[in-house]
Design a protein around this motif. Structure first.
Motif, PDB file in Angstrom:
ATOM      1  N   THR A 118       0.821  -1.203   0.000  1.00 20.50           N
ATOM      2  CA  THR A 118       0.000   0.000   0.000  1.00 20.50           C
ATOM      3  C   THR A 118       0.861   1.262   0.000  1.00 20.50           C
ATOM      4  OG1 THR A 118      -1.710  -1.178   1.246  1.00 20.50           O
ATOM      5  CG2 THR A 118      -1.844   1.211   1.212  1.00 20.50           C
ATOM      6  N   TRP A 119       0.506   2.180  -0.855  1.00 17.91           N
ATOM      7  CA  TRP A 119       1.140   3.490  -0.911  1.00 17.91           C
ATOM      8  C   TRP A 119       0.564   4.359   0.199  1.00 17.91           C
ATOM      9  CZ3 TRP A 119       0.375   7.043  -5.829  1.00 17.91           C
ATOM     10  CH2 TRP A 119       1.078   8.236  -5.650  1.00 17.91           C
ATOM     11  N   THR A 120       1.404   4.773   1.137  1.00 19.14           N
ATOM     12  CA  THR A 120       0.968   5.646   2.229  1.00 19.14           C
ATOM     13  C   THR A 120       1.916   6.835   2.343  1.00 19.14           C
ATOM     14  OG1 THR A 120       2.312   4.635   3.987  1.00 19.14           O
ATOM     15  CG2 THR A 120       0.167   3.609   3.505  1.00 19.14           C
ATOM     16  N   ALA A 121       1.474   7.867   3.022  1.00 16.34           N
ATOM     17  CA  ALA A 121       2.297   9.058   3.214  1.00 16.34           C
ATOM     18  C   ALA A 121       3.543   8.737   4.030  1.00 16.34           C
ATOM     19  CB  ALA A 121       1.481  10.151   3.901  1.00 16.34           C
ATOM     20  N   GLN A 122       3.387   7.911   5.071  1.00 14.23           N
ATOM     21  CA  GLN A 122       4.526   7.597   5.940  1.00 14.23           C
ATOM     22  C   GLN A 122       5.594   6.815   5.184  1.00 14.23           C
ATOM     23  OE1 GLN A 122       5.528   4.464   7.483  1.00 14.23           O
ATOM     24  NE2 GLN A 122       7.085   5.451   8.761  1.00 14.23           N
ATOM     25  N   GLN A 127      10.355   6.384   4.819  1.00 13.40           N
ATOM     26  CA  GLN A 127      11.039   5.094   4.705  1.00 13.40           C
ATOM     27  C   GLN A 127      11.984   4.994   3.512  1.00 13.40           C
ATOM     28  OE1 GLN A 127       8.962   1.453   5.341  1.00 13.40           O
ATOM     29  NE2 GLN A 127       7.652   2.266   6.937  1.00 13.40           N
ATOM     30  N   GLY A 128      12.188   6.087   2.794  1.00 15.71           N
ATOM     31  CA  GLY A 128      13.095   6.037   1.648  1.00 15.71           C
ATOM     32  C   GLY A 128      12.534   5.264   0.477  1.00 15.71           C
ATOM     33  N   LEU A 129      11.195   5.232   0.373  1.00 19.05           N
ATOM     34  CA  LEU A 129      10.516   4.507  -0.702  1.00 19.05           C
ATOM     35  C   LEU A 129       9.765   5.483  -1.591  1.00 19.05           C
ATOM     36  CD1 LEU A 129       8.932   1.672   1.478  1.00 19.05           C
ATOM     37  CD2 LEU A 129      11.095   1.556   0.217  1.00 19.05           C
ATOM     38  N   ALA A 130       9.469   5.042  -2.801  1.00 17.21           N
ATOM     39  CA  ALA A 130       8.642   5.820  -3.718  1.00 17.21           C
ATOM     40  C   ALA A 130       7.708   4.858  -4.433  1.00 17.21           C
ATOM     41  CB  ALA A 130       9.508   6.578  -4.717  1.00 17.21           C
ATOM     42  N   PHE A 131       6.523   5.353  -4.781  1.00 16.39           N
ATOM     43  CA  PHE A 131       5.475   4.518  -5.370  1.00 16.39           C
ATOM     44  C   PHE A 131       5.048   5.123  -6.708  1.00 16.39           C
ATOM     45  CE2 PHE A 131       5.561   4.002  -0.844  1.00 16.39           C
ATOM     46  CZ  PHE A 131       5.420   2.627  -0.659  1.00 16.39           C
ATOM     47  N   PRO A 132       5.553   4.573  -7.804  1.00 16.94           N
ATOM     48  CA  PRO A 132       5.375   5.221  -9.109  1.00 16.94           C
ATOM     49  C   PRO A 132       3.946   5.306  -9.619  1.00 16.94           C
ATOM     50  CG  PRO A 132       7.212   3.672  -9.160  1.00 16.94           C
ATOM     51  CD  PRO A 132       6.482   3.440  -7.884  1.00 16.94           C
ATOM     52  N   SER A 236     -10.705   0.251   5.032  1.00 18.03           N
ATOM     53  CA  SER A 236      -9.617   1.159   4.687  1.00 18.03           C
ATOM     54  C   SER A 236      -9.516   1.325   3.178  1.00 18.03           C
ATOM     55  CB  SER A 236      -8.284   0.620   5.219  1.00 18.03           C
ATOM     56  OG  SER A 236      -7.910  -0.540   4.473  1.00 18.03           O
ATOM     57  N   LYS A 237      -8.741   2.309   2.770  1.00 18.43           N
ATOM     58  CA  LYS A 237      -8.321   2.453   1.382  1.00 18.43           C
ATOM     59  C   LYS A 237      -6.926   1.846   1.250  1.00 18.43           C
ATOM     60  CE  LYS A 237      -8.591   6.892   1.457  1.00 18.43           C
ATOM     61  NZ  LYS A 237      -8.517   8.320   1.055  1.00 18.43           N
ATOM     62  N   GLU A 238      -6.738   0.976   0.294  1.00 20.33           N
ATOM     63  CA  GLU A 238      -5.433   0.349   0.070  1.00 20.33           C
ATOM     64  C   GLU A 238      -5.051   0.478  -1.407  1.00 20.33           C
ATOM     65  OE1 GLU A 238      -3.706  -0.885   2.712  1.00 20.33           O
ATOM     66  OE2 GLU A 238      -5.422  -0.336   3.986  1.00 20.33           O
ATOM     67  N   PRO A 239      -4.479   1.619  -1.797  1.00 22.50           N
ATOM     68  CA  PRO A 239      -3.976   1.742  -3.167  1.00 22.50           C
ATOM     69  C   PRO A 239      -2.660   0.964  -3.302  1.00 22.50           C
ATOM     70  CG  PRO A 239      -3.531   3.758  -1.945  1.00 22.50           C
ATOM     71  CD  PRO A 239      -4.311   2.861  -1.027  1.00 22.50           C
ATOM     72  N   LEU A 240      -2.688  -0.112  -4.060  1.00 26.99           N
ATOM     73  CA  LEU A 240      -1.519  -0.984  -4.179  1.00 26.99           C
ATOM     74  C   LEU A 240      -0.628  -0.501  -5.321  1.00 26.99           C
ATOM     75  CD1 LEU A 240      -3.272  -4.456  -3.738  1.00 26.99           C
ATOM     76  CD2 LEU A 240      -2.488  -2.830  -1.978  1.00 26.99           C
ATOM     77  N   ALA A 241       0.670  -0.472  -5.065  1.00 25.64           N
ATOM     78  CA  ALA A 241       1.602   0.076  -6.044  1.00 25.64           C
ATOM     79  C   ALA A 241       2.947  -0.617  -5.928  1.00 25.64           C
ATOM     80  CB  ALA A 241       1.786   1.580  -5.817  1.00 25.64           C
ATOM     81  N   PRO A 242       3.714  -0.671  -7.024  1.00 27.70           N
ATOM     82  CA  PRO A 242       5.094  -1.123  -6.905  1.00 27.70           C
ATOM     83  C   PRO A 242       5.885  -0.118  -6.087  1.00 27.70           C
ATOM     84  CG  PRO A 242       4.692  -0.212  -9.088  1.00 27.70           C
ATOM     85  CD  PRO A 242       3.374  -0.256  -8.387  1.00 27.70           C
TER      86      PRO A 242
END
Length: 353
Positions: A118-122, A127-132, A236-242
């Motif tokens: 899940t793409w979240t703000a936190q 966490q050093g991550l990005a969700f394209p 909840s909302k769970e937008p799934l992303a790489p």
């Protein structure tokens, strides 16, 4: 590689050196030989994409009898490989779990995490991550055995809930408890496999997970025994992303547009079955998509035919969905939110232009 000889400091040599460096710069830009970022360079140099996956079951992520990785998420690994390398099968798959997945990515053990993450703000900010790009819209749900005698979460007065560690799901269930469902107790486990094992051993009464995974598991149940029931509740909302590493914009862009290309291909009715025959299309949009106009790929650090190769080798979004998920999800409402925007869903991609 082009190498330059050392130059003396007289005026003629300086002029020659400036001309040579200008030529080199132009050569690198025109040929795409300049660095495209650390991940893109590594993937191209090695000719392989290292893709991290979590085992979430048939239709999503699994290994068949021959050891081949199959499912919705492995196919999106192939989408990225087709775009960047030109070969959808140039993928090394790495199994991770919900505890190790982000460390494997941040440590450089994998190039991309392709899972129900899940793409979240936190996660995006800390966490050093990005969700394209989002490739599936989902939400947290619950599953119980029929013998529990409940059909929705409000029927449950007291229950132990198996939940994955290090997930948004555990946070969602905790918030549900904090907001009044005091009869729920969390049992945190490392993977869906261990959750299911505990569930069927009746060490927990419910499983909380992305509804996509729960419905897929319910559809696979072939008894005998106590069949599982997925509740209609979505909490909840769970937008799934790489997920990719932050601060590598070239790689972020390549992955984002590879995902978007599958959606745009469906919009344009381009599929693995017909795209070869659309090379002579008069449509400006289609010619731009398949790389015959405007060289869109060049600005993204991709070959001109990057989108063409995705569709030819893997398919458009509809093909990927139907190949992996249609038999599982159709009884529960088909694609739902994951229809094209033009069909009442949320799938919407920026234009390739």
């Amino acid at each position: 590689m082009i190498s330059l000889m050392p130059f003396s400091h007289n005026g003629e040599s300086r002029r020659y050196r400036f001309a040579a460096l200008s030529f080199l710069f132009c050569f690198l830009i025109l040929t795409g030989a300049a660095s495209a970022g650390p991940t893109m360079d590594r993937v191209r140099d090695d000719g392989v994409l290292r893709c991290g996956l979590t085992l979430t079951g048939k239709g999503l992520t699994t290994r068949d009898a021959t050891g081949q990785w199959r499912g919705f998420f492995p196919d999106f690994c192939r989408v990225v490989a087709a775009a960047v390398i030109g070969d959808a099968e140039a993928v090394e798959f790495y199994q991770v779990d919900v505890v190790s997945r982000f460390d494997a990515l941040k440590n450089g053990d994998i190039d991309i995490l392709m899972a129900n993450t899940t793409w979240t703000a936190q996660r995006d900010g800390e966490q050093g991550l990005a969700f394209p790009a989002i490739y599936y819209y989902d939400g947290t749900g619950f599953m119980a055995l029929q013998s529990v005698g409940a059909v929705q979460i409000s029927d449950i007065a007291k229950a132990t809930v198996c939940v994955g560690k290090n997930t948004t799901t555990i946070e969602n269930v905790q918030e549900l408890i904090n907001n009044g469902n005091k009869g729920l107790t969390i049992k945190a486990l490392n993977s869906l496999e261990t959750q299911l094992e505990a569930f069927y051993l009746k060490k927990c009464d419910l499983i909380a997970y992305d509804r996509l995974g729960l419905i897929a598991h319910q559809a696979r149940f072939d008894g005998p025994g106590d069949p599982p029931i997925v509740f209609p509740d979505v909490i909840s909302k769970e937008p799934l992303a790489p997920a990719v590493r932050d601060n590598d914009m070239a790689w972020f862009d390549a992955v984002r547009w590879a995902i978007h290309a599958t959606i745009i291909a469906e919009e344009l009715a381009l599929s693995s079955q017909n795209i070869e025959h659309r090379r002579d299309s008069k449509s400006t949009e289609i010619r731009r998509f398949i790389g015959q106009k405007d060289q869109i790929g060049h600005g993204l650090g991709l070959p001109d035919d990057w989108a063409f190769q995705i569709v030819r080798q893997v398919g458009n979004y509809r093909e990927i969905f139907e190949r992996n998920l249609s038999h599982t999800l159709s009884p529960a409402g088909g694609r739902g939110l994951n229809r094209l925007w033009s069909e009442g869903g949320l799938l919407f991609a920026p234009p390739i232009r």
